[in-house]
Design a protein around this motif. Structure first.
Motif, PDB file in Angstrom:
ATOM      1  N   VAL A  25      63.011  -8.173 115.130  1.00 29.88           N
ATOM      2  CA  VAL A  25      64.349  -8.397 114.588  1.00 29.88           C
ATOM      3  C   VAL A  25      64.181  -9.318 113.394  1.00 29.88           C
ATOM      4  O   VAL A  25      63.688 -10.431 113.521  1.00 29.88           O
ATOM      5  N   ASP A  26      64.589  -8.836 112.217  1.00 31.73           N
ATOM      6  CA  ASP A  26      64.352  -9.583 110.981  1.00 31.73           C
ATOM      7  C   ASP A  26      65.549  -9.420 110.055  1.00 31.73           C
ATOM      8  O   ASP A  26      65.647  -8.441 109.322  1.00 31.73           O
ATOM      9  N   THR A  27      66.455 -10.396 110.081  1.00 34.51           N
ATOM     10  CA  THR A  27      67.637 -10.314 109.217  1.00 34.51           C
ATOM     11  C   THR A  27      67.271 -10.504 107.749  1.00 34.51           C
ATOM     12  O   THR A  27      68.092 -10.248 106.882  1.00 34.51           O
ATOM     13  N   GLY A  28      66.056 -10.912 107.459  1.00 33.93           N
ATOM     14  CA  GLY A  28      65.588 -11.006 106.079  1.00 33.93           C
ATOM     15  C   GLY A  28      65.188  -9.652 105.516  1.00 33.93           C
ATOM     16  O   GLY A  28      65.021  -9.494 104.319  1.00 33.93           O
ATOM     17  N   MET A  33      62.539  -0.476 109.582  1.00 31.60           N
ATOM     18  CA  MET A  33      61.328   0.225 109.179  1.00 31.60           C
ATOM     19  C   MET A  33      60.542   0.610 110.428  1.00 31.60           C
ATOM     20  O   MET A  33      60.518  -0.140 111.410  1.00 31.60           O
ATOM     21  N   ALA A  34      59.925   1.789 110.376  1.00 32.89           N
ATOM     22  CA  ALA A  34      59.048   2.245 111.448  1.00 32.89           C
ATOM     23  C   ALA A  34      57.861   2.954 110.802  1.00 32.89           C
ATOM     24  O   ALA A  34      57.950   3.402 109.654  1.00 32.89           O
ATOM     25  N   PRO A  35      56.759   3.057 111.530  1.00 38.40           N
ATOM     26  CA  PRO A  35      55.604   3.758 110.974  1.00 38.40           C
ATOM     27  C   PRO A  35      55.966   5.191 110.570  1.00 38.40           C
ATOM     28  O   PRO A  35      56.670   5.896 111.299  1.00 38.40           O
ATOM     29  N   SER A  75      74.676   3.131 119.638  1.00 36.16           N
ATOM     30  CA  SER A  75      73.905   3.930 118.684  1.00 36.16           C
ATOM     31  C   SER A  75      74.596   4.012 117.337  1.00 36.16           C
ATOM     32  O   SER A  75      75.827   3.971 117.262  1.00 36.16           O
ATOM     33  N   VAL A  76      73.775   4.171 116.294  1.00 37.28           N
ATOM     34  CA  VAL A  76      74.289   4.350 114.942  1.00 37.28           C
ATOM     35  C   VAL A  76      73.272   5.156 114.140  1.00 37.28           C
ATOM     36  O   VAL A  76      72.062   5.052 114.376  1.00 37.28           O
ATOM     37  N   THR A  77      73.767   5.984 113.232  1.00 36.48           N
ATOM     38  CA  THR A  77      72.878   6.627 112.266  1.00 36.48           C
ATOM     39  C   THR A  77      72.702   5.658 111.115  1.00 36.48           C
ATOM     40  O   THR A  77      73.677   5.112 110.593  1.00 36.48           O
ATOM     41  N   THR A  78      71.458   5.408 110.744  1.00 37.85           N
ATOM     42  CA  THR A  78      71.159   4.368 109.769  1.00 37.85           C
ATOM     43  C   THR A  78      69.998   4.796 108.880  1.00 37.85           C
ATOM     44  O   THR A  78      69.280   5.748 109.193  1.00 37.85           O
ATOM     45  N   LEU A  79      69.830   4.109 107.777  1.00 35.52           N
ATOM     46  CA  LEU A  79      68.681   4.350 106.898  1.00 35.52           C
ATOM     47  C   LEU A  79      67.470   3.597 107.431  1.00 35.52           C
ATOM     48  O   LEU A  79      67.590   2.451 107.884  1.00 35.52           O
ATOM     49  N   VAL A  80      66.321   4.268 107.384  1.00 36.93           N
ATOM     50  CA  VAL A  80      65.067   3.657 107.815  1.00 36.93           C
ATOM     51  C   VAL A  80      64.001   3.891 106.755  1.00 36.93           C
ATOM     52  O   VAL A  80      64.008   4.908 106.066  1.00 36.93           O
ATOM     53  N   VAL A  81      63.101   2.951 106.645  1.00 38.26           N
ATOM     54  CA  VAL A  81      61.983   3.033 105.709  1.00 38.26           C
ATOM     55  C   VAL A  81      60.775   3.611 106.431  1.00 38.26           C
ATOM     56  O   VAL A  81      60.462   3.225 107.563  1.00 38.26           O
ATOM     57  N   PHE A  82      60.098   4.544 105.766  1.00 32.97           N
ATOM     58  CA  PHE A  82      58.831   5.086 106.255  1.00 32.97           C
ATOM     59  C   PHE A  82      57.753   4.059 105.936  1.00 32.97           C
ATOM     60  O   PHE A  82      57.299   3.954 104.796  1.00 32.97           O
ATOM     61  N   GLY A  83      57.381   3.265 106.928  1.00 35.37           N
ATOM     62  CA  GLY A  83      56.412   2.196 106.723  1.00 35.37           C
ATOM     63  C   GLY A  83      54.984   2.673 106.879  1.00 35.37           C
ATOM     64  O   GLY A  83      54.718   3.800 107.309  1.00 35.37           O
ATOM     65  N   GLU A  84      54.082   1.789 106.534  1.00 35.97           N
ATOM     66  CA  GLU A  84      52.664   2.064 106.753  1.00 35.97           C
ATOM     67  C   GLU A  84      52.425   2.142 108.250  1.00 35.97           C
ATOM     68  O   GLU A  84      53.104   1.475 109.032  1.00 35.97           O
ATOM     69  N   ASP A  85      51.456   2.958 108.666  1.00 34.52           N
ATOM     70  CA  ASP A  85      51.249   3.174 110.094  1.00 34.52           C
ATOM     71  C   ASP A  85      50.770   1.940 110.841  1.00 34.52           C
ATOM     72  O   ASP A  85      50.954   1.848 112.047  1.00 34.52           O
ATOM     73  N   ASP A  86      50.187   0.966 110.142  1.00 34.08           N
ATOM     74  CA  ASP A  86      49.747  -0.251 110.822  1.00 34.08           C
ATOM     75  C   ASP A  86      50.757  -1.395 110.698  1.00 34.08           C
ATOM     76  O   ASP A  86      50.528  -2.483 111.209  1.00 34.08           O
ATOM     77  N   ALA A  87      51.897  -1.142 110.055  1.00 29.97           N
ATOM     78  CA  ALA A  87      52.921  -2.180 109.888  1.00 29.97           C
ATOM     79  C   ALA A  87      53.806  -2.233 111.133  1.00 29.97           C
ATOM     80  O   ALA A  87      54.116  -1.194 111.727  1.00 29.97           O
ATOM     81  N   PRO A  89      57.104  -2.301 113.376  1.00 30.96           N
ATOM     82  CA  PRO A  89      58.472  -1.835 113.182  1.00 30.96           C
ATOM     83  C   PRO A  89      59.423  -3.018 112.992  1.00 30.96           C
ATOM     84  O   PRO A  89      59.252  -4.075 113.609  1.00 30.96           O
ATOM     85  N   LEU A  90      60.428  -2.832 112.150  1.00 25.04           N
ATOM     86  CA  LEU A  90      61.421  -3.882 111.884  1.00 25.04           C
ATOM     87  C   LEU A  90      62.812  -3.357 112.185  1.00 25.04           C
ATOM     88  O   LEU A  90      63.129  -2.202 111.901  1.00 25.04           O
ATOM     89  N   LEU A  91      63.654  -4.220 112.735  1.00 20.80           N
ATOM     90  CA  LEU A  91      65.073  -3.943 112.912  1.00 20.80           C
ATOM     91  C   LEU A  91      65.792  -4.827 111.905  1.00 20.80           C
ATOM     92  O   LEU A  91      65.855  -6.044 112.064  1.00 20.80           O
ATOM     93  N   GLY A  92      66.288  -4.211 110.826  1.00 26.09           N
ATOM     94  CA  GLY A  92      66.839  -4.960 109.703  1.00 26.09           C
ATOM     95  C   GLY A  92      68.348  -5.141 109.745  1.00 26.09           C
ATOM     96  O   GLY A  92      69.056  -4.613 110.604  1.00 26.09           O
ATOM     97  N   ALA A  93      68.840  -5.887 108.759  1.00 25.62           N
ATOM     98  CA  ALA A  93      70.241  -6.281 108.690  1.00 25.62           C
ATOM     99  C   ALA A  93      71.190  -5.098 108.580  1.00 25.62           C
ATOM    100  O   ALA A  93      72.270  -5.106 109.177  1.00 25.62           O
ATOM    101  N   TYR A  94      70.830  -4.070 107.826  1.00 23.36           N
ATOM    102  CA  TYR A  94      71.698  -2.903 107.628  1.00 23.36           C
ATOM    103  C   TYR A  94      72.007  -2.226 108.964  1.00 23.36           C
ATOM    104  O   TYR A  94      73.155  -1.883 109.260  1.00 23.36           O
ATOM    105  N   THR A  95      70.989  -2.047 109.787  1.00 22.27           N
ATOM    106  CA  THR A  95      71.166  -1.432 111.105  1.00 22.27           C
ATOM    107  C   THR A  95      71.937  -2.358 112.036  1.00 22.27           C
ATOM    108  O   THR A  95      72.827  -1.913 112.769  1.00 22.27           O
ATOM    109  N   LEU A  96      71.623  -3.644 112.020  1.00 21.00           N
ATOM    110  CA  LEU A  96      72.344  -4.599 112.871  1.00 21.00           C
ATOM    111  C   LEU A  96      73.831  -4.614 112.536  1.00 21.00           C
ATOM    112  O   LEU A  96      74.676  -4.654 113.436  1.00 21.00           O
ATOM    113  N   GLU A  97      74.156  -4.567 111.248  1.00 16.40           N
ATOM    114  CA  GLU A  97      75.568  -4.524 110.834  1.00 16.40           C
ATOM    115  C   GLU A  97      76.232  -3.267 111.362  1.00 16.40           C
ATOM    116  O   GLU A  97      77.362  -3.298 111.855  1.00 16.40           O
TER     117      GLU A  97
END
Length: 118
Positions: A25-28, A33-35, A75-87, A89-97
């Motif tokens: 969980v990262d509000t910054g 983002m997910a792999p 549940s919500v439909t949200t935008l997600v970033v295709f992250g690097e496979d070793d990064a 996963p992040l739950l960002g502010a847009y999804t939390l909102e």
């Protein structure tokens, strides 16, 4: 504010395939983002590319797509970033909102954010 892990179910917007992951969980972070390999496996399609600054200061052009994210039964439909496979996963502010969730940094949990009536 510190970060903490939280279980998140992520699925393609029109797919029955889903995966439960532990996301930081990262509000910054604006977007979640997910792999990339996980997003591809569950049927999330790349729909756009955006320039963004990563936590380590690098500026990258990243693919984004739409996913269905479920947290604490909501549940919500949200935008997600295709992250690097070793990064991680992040739950960002847009999804939390979108989920109307607030971060309780003291007890390291997500709590419903009160919505005001019209």
């Amino acid at each position: 504010m510190g970060t903490f892990e939280w279980p998140v179910r992520i699925a393609g917007p029109n797919s029955e395939r889903s995966e439960t992951i532990e996301a930081t969980v990262d509000t910054g972070a604006f977007y979640s983002m997910a792999p990339a390999s996980l997003l591809q496996d569950i049927g999330v399609e790349r729909s756009d590319r955006r320039r963004m600054r990563l936590a380590d200061g690098r500026v990258v052009d990243a693919d984004i797509g739409e996913a269905r994210v479920t947290v604490n039964g909501a549940s919500v439909t949200t935008l997600v970033v295709f992250g690097e496979d070793d990064a991680p996963p992040l739950l960002g502010a847009y999804t939390l909102e979108g989920l109307a969730l607030a971060v309780d940094p003291v007890d390291q949990r997500l709590i419903p954010r009160g919505l005001l009536p019209l």
